[in-house]
Scaffold this active site. Structure first.
Site, PDB file in Angstrom:
ATOM      1  N   LYS A  14      21.107  -4.696  -5.430  1.00 41.17           N
ATOM      2  CA  LYS A  14      21.117  -3.756  -4.311  1.00 41.17           C
ATOM      3  C   LYS A  14      19.837  -3.896  -3.493  1.00 41.17           C
ATOM      4  O   LYS A  14      18.745  -4.037  -4.051  1.00 41.17           O
ATOM      5  CB  LYS A  14      21.247  -2.330  -4.858  1.00 41.17           C
ATOM      6  N   SER A  16      25.764   4.974  -2.938  1.00 38.89           N
ATOM      7  CA  SER A  16      25.221   4.059  -1.951  1.00 38.89           C
ATOM      8  C   SER A  16      25.176   2.612  -2.440  1.00 38.89           C
ATOM      9  O   SER A  16      24.820   1.705  -1.694  1.00 38.89           O
ATOM     10  CB  SER A  16      23.810   4.493  -1.559  1.00 38.89           C
ATOM     11  N   SER A  44      25.497   7.287  -7.109  1.00 38.08           N
ATOM     12  CA  SER A  44      25.630   6.054  -6.338  1.00 38.08           C
ATOM     13  C   SER A  44      25.994   4.816  -7.143  1.00 38.08           C
ATOM     14  O   SER A  44      26.283   3.775  -6.571  1.00 38.08           O
ATOM     15  CB  SER A  44      24.349   5.791  -5.546  1.00 38.08           C
TER      16      SER A  44
END
Length: 398
Positions: free
Chosen positions: A34, A111, A135
């Site tokens: 990420k 996210s 997330s």
């Protein structure tokens, strides 16, 4: 870096060599990261044009990523995140939205949207994400993956863009339980609290009631399928006032998110995307009294959950209220679903206890996950049980 990217999960940075060990417990497996985590040779954009513009090329790699590389995992790219990691939808107004490989007409969740899509789309075997309000857990449920929010503070967040310090954790996704456990063996070390092979199971009836009726029925049937292997869970009412927990989480997350990003937002006035803009506006208004009330509620709930779980208990609950919302859903509908999901997702965040979500079912052709929460520091043994539990749910009752 992976250039064949049909699910739009990777940030298209110029390729840079990232060293990994040719041997180790993760040798032969691919790794996506990420874009909140620093990787040497790459910028860190955090889903924000302003952060990306200021980033420069990083000269060091975040420790959690470094550990995976040293264990043999091969880096294949940095993945998209919601703007400043402040969303559960997987939609980024600046850089676009990954596609959910398991249900292309539905959102990925966020996210850690790109990380989920990379694993669900078989472009990576392992993906690192972060989890503040869900997330990792929400996208994992939406994509039919294993995902974890570890005990808060157990794994390093050094060289990771922050959102809310007392809630942020790293986490990871895999498609199968064996790889999921191997990653845990690399990262976690020895448990402070080691669960028995078959822990004392608790079914959070009030949390199942937070799911939509169709999802609740499906997940209760999944629990029934596992009974011959793990036994009958005890039904419990977990929460006295779910709205009080929801607001405690919102106040704590909001105050800390503004502490992380507020100065940058006020200095540069960046055009924040839908939902993110409103959440930061709310965050700016959280008062000292609200934050203190949130902290008091968190302390009380943490103690209650610790008493309930003891050293040997595992709580069973839905990960989120339903399958992923449709991509075509309007922002108010997505925000309503997010607020409903937070009533389930905030429990692990407020307590700091580990939560694993496992892929167990589908509804309308889209994945639906089930979650297990264990005592503080039980992460490794919780993973082992979660993998065994997921196998047990696949057994059909004659």
């Amino acid at each position: 870096m992976t250039y064949d990217d049909p699910f739009r999960c990777f940030v298209p940075y110029p390729d840079a060599a990232v060293k990994h060990s040719p041997t180790g417990p993760l040798a032969g497996l691919t790794l996506a990261v990420k874009d909140l985590f620093d990787v040497k040779g790459y910028p860190t954009g955090a889903g924000s044009p302003i952060v990306l513009a200021q980033s420069g090329i990083k000269t060091k790699t975040a420790p959690i990523v470094k550990d995976l590389l040293q264990a043999g995992a091969r880096f294949v790219g940095k993945t998209h995140t919601d703007e400043l990691a402040f969303s559960l939808n997987g939609k980024n107004a600046h850089f676009g939205s990954p596609i959910n490989p398991a249900a292309p007409d539905r959102i990925t969740g966020g996210s850690s949207c790109g990380s989920m899509a990379a694993v669900a789309g078989r472009l990576a075997d392992i993906a690192v994400g972060s989890d503040t309000g869900g997330s990792v857990r929400a996208p994992a449920s939406y994509g039919g993956l294993f995902g974890i929010r570890p005990t808060h503070g157990r794994l390093s967040l050094k060289r990771v863009w922050p959102l809310a310090e007392s809630l942020d954790t790293p986490g990871w996704f895999t498609r199968d339980g064996e790889v999921f456990a191997r990653v845990g063996n690399v990262l976690l070390g020895k448990d402070r609290t080691e669960l028995p092979e078959v822990p004392r199971l608790l079914l959070a009836d009030d949390m199942f009631a937070q799911a939509v009726p169709e999802a609740e029925t499906i997940l209760r049937n999944v629990v029934q399928r596992a009974l011959p292997s793990v036994g009958q869970p005890e039904s419990v009412k977990l929460v006295r006032d779910i709205d009080a927990l929801y607001w405690a989480f919102r106040w704590i997350q909001g105050r800390e998110a503004w502490a992380s990003d507020g100065a940058m937002i006020e200095r540069f006035a960046p055009p924040l995307g839908p939902g993110v803009k409103e959440r930061f506006a709310f965050s700016k208004t959280v008062t000292d009294a609200e934050y203190a009330k949130g902290e008091a509620t968190r302390k009380t709930f943490r103690a209650r959950l610790a008493r309930l779980l003891g050293q040997d208990g595992v709580l069973i609950l839905p990960t989120v209220p339903d399958i992923a919302p449709l991509v075509s859903a309007e922002e108010p509908e997505l925000e309503d679903f997010r607020n409903r999901a937070l009533r389930l997702l905030c429990l692990s965040g407020l307590s700091g206890f580990p939560q694993v979500t496992i892929p167990v079912a589908q509804r309308e052709g889209a994945p639906l996950g089930l979650s297990l929460i264990g005592p503080k520091g039980s992460d490794k043994s919780l993973i082992a049980f979660a993998v065994a539990y997921q196998r047990a749910t696949r057994v059909r009752i004659a």
